[in-house]
Motif scaffolding. Structure first.
Motif, PDB file in Angstrom:
ATOM      1  N   LYS A 256       2.981   5.901  -2.795  1.00  0.00           N
ATOM      2  CA  LYS A 256       4.125   6.711  -3.211  1.00  0.00           C
ATOM      3  C   LYS A 256       4.124   6.910  -4.722  1.00  0.00           C
ATOM      4  N   THR A 257       3.818   5.847  -5.452  1.00  0.00           N
ATOM      5  CA  THR A 257       3.763   5.925  -6.914  1.00  0.00           C
ATOM      6  C   THR A 257       2.705   6.928  -7.363  1.00  0.00           C
ATOM      7  N   ILE A 258       1.572   6.939  -6.679  1.00  0.00           N
ATOM      8  CA  ILE A 258       0.446   7.785  -7.071  1.00  0.00           C
ATOM      9  C   ILE A 258       0.609   9.227  -6.625  1.00  0.00           C
ATOM     10  N   PHE A 259       1.045   9.448  -5.398  1.00  0.00           N
ATOM     11  CA  PHE A 259       0.967  10.791  -4.829  1.00  0.00           C
ATOM     12  C   PHE A 259       2.274  11.567  -4.802  1.00  0.00           C
ATOM     13  N   ARG A 260       3.427  10.904  -4.864  1.00  0.00           N
ATOM     14  CA  ARG A 260       4.678  11.658  -4.904  1.00  0.00           C
ATOM     15  C   ARG A 260       4.729  12.569  -6.137  1.00  0.00           C
ATOM     16  N   PRO A 261       4.362  12.065  -7.320  1.00  0.00           N
ATOM     17  CA  PRO A 261       4.346  12.955  -8.484  1.00  0.00           C
ATOM     18  C   PRO A 261       3.335  14.084  -8.355  1.00  0.00           C
ATOM     19  N   LEU A 262       2.222  13.825  -7.681  1.00  0.00           N
ATOM     20  CA  LEU A 262       1.213  14.865  -7.502  1.00  0.00           C
ATOM     21  C   LEU A 262       1.758  16.001  -6.633  1.00  0.00           C
TER      22      LEU A 262
ATOM     23  N   SER B 197       0.833  -1.206   0.000  1.00  0.00           N
ATOM     24  CA  SER B 197       0.000   0.000   0.000  1.00  0.00           C
ATOM     25  C   SER B 197       0.863   1.250   0.000  1.00  0.00           C
ATOM     26  N   ASN B 198       1.874   1.281   0.854  1.00  0.00           N
ATOM     27  CA  ASN B 198       2.749   2.457   0.919  1.00  0.00           C
ATOM     28  C   ASN B 198       3.512   2.662  -0.384  1.00  0.00           C
ATOM     29  N   ARG B 199       3.911   1.566  -1.010  1.00  0.00           N
ATOM     30  CA  ARG B 199       4.618   1.680  -2.294  1.00  0.00           C
ATOM     31  C   ARG B 199       3.681   2.226  -3.377  1.00  0.00           C
ATOM     32  N   GLN B 200       2.458   1.723  -3.387  1.00  0.00           N
ATOM     33  CA  GLN B 200       1.476   2.189  -4.364  1.00  0.00           C
ATOM     34  C   GLN B 200       1.109   3.652  -4.135  1.00  0.00           C
TER      35      GLN B 200
END
Length: 268
Positions: free
Chosen positions: A112-118, A107-110
């Motif tokens: 990060k993938t979704i929200f770090r770029p945001l 969950s944390n990896r997913q």
């Protein structure tokens, strides 16, 4: 005769005791399976609750919320065993703990993938016009846009990927078939029939990113065709002015919709 009656009484007592012991063992197994399934369900639910926190965030105001929420999710799932377990640990329980740890990491990896770029997209400095001719800033913009495309794919597939991941970790776990079946049943009832994919529009998100990329690429390719005056762009060529103006106008209109999309990745 008395001896025979005594033997019969002893036999009856042993049978009753055996039946009672077997029933007790059945109850213990059922309780253990229930706790195991409950742990898995609560673990998955915590990951989704964390997603809800992240998707409702204003990334311009709280760009570091992802790191805070990553730690908080770990703490929440690590507290689950003490809140659920009754008695001593058992084999299915130990296997479920391993599954929960892996699901939390996933969950944390997913997220990060979704929200770090945001969070990167919400950084105003890389989109300021006075950096339009800066090669380093253009590289930052390109990376932010590229990562946001990957993030959009992950956001669009979130619930589908979650179900696949949960099934995988259950299948490869050391949990008994009975405990696994009960966990699967509770997951369907309390998670996958409760949470649904929201109205996240990958098409509109990608459209915005394409316009963002086109606008700054146009400026990068024509660094001598404009200058910055009083915080606004001044173009020497009318055609270039019109192209940039059209793209910039669409970006201004589409920015709110872009960020709003991320607030509806998953709905309840």
């Amino acid at each position: 005769m008395k001896k025979l009656l005594s033997l019969i009484a002893v036999a009856i007592t042993l049978v009753v005791a055996s039946l009672y012991w077997l029933d007790h063992q059945r109850q213990v197994r059922e309780q253990q399976q229930e706790m195991t399934a409950h742990l898995i369900t609560r673990c998955v639910n915590q990951g989704l609750l964390s997603l809800f926190v992240l998707q409702s965030n204003d990334w311009a105001k709280q760009p570091k919320l992802l790191d805070v929420e990553t730690r908080r999710l770990k703490q929440q799932t690590q507290a689950l065993p003490d809140a659920i377990l009754v008695g001593k640990p058992f084999a299915d329980w130990q296997a479920a703990l391993d599954v929960c740890d892996r699901l939390t990491e996933n969950s944390n990896r997913q997220h990060k993938t979704i929200f770090r770029p945001l969070a990167d997209m919400a950084k105003k400095d890389i989109w300021e016009l006075d950096t339009a001719k800066s090669a380093p800033f253009q590289e930052r913009r390109k990376k932010a846009i590229y990562r946001s495309r990957t993030a959009a794919e992950a956001a669009d597939q979130y619930m589908q990927e979650l179900e696949v991941d949960v099934k995988h970790w259950l299948d490869v776990s050391r949990m008994s078939p009975e405990a696994r079946a009960l966990a699967d049943q509770q997951l369907r009832e309390f998670i996958f029939q409760k949470y649904h994919k929201g109205r996240f529009s990958k098409r509109r998100v990608l459209q915005y990113l394409e316009r963002q990329e086109a606008f700054y690429q146009l400026l990068t390719d024509n660094t001598r065709g404009f200058t910055l005056r009083g915080g606004s762009l001044f173009f020497y060529n009318k055609t270039l002015h019109r192209k940039a103006d059209d793209l910039n106008r669409s970006l201004m209109h589409g920015e709110a919709d872009f960020f709003a999309n991320w607030r509806q990745i998953v709905v309840q």
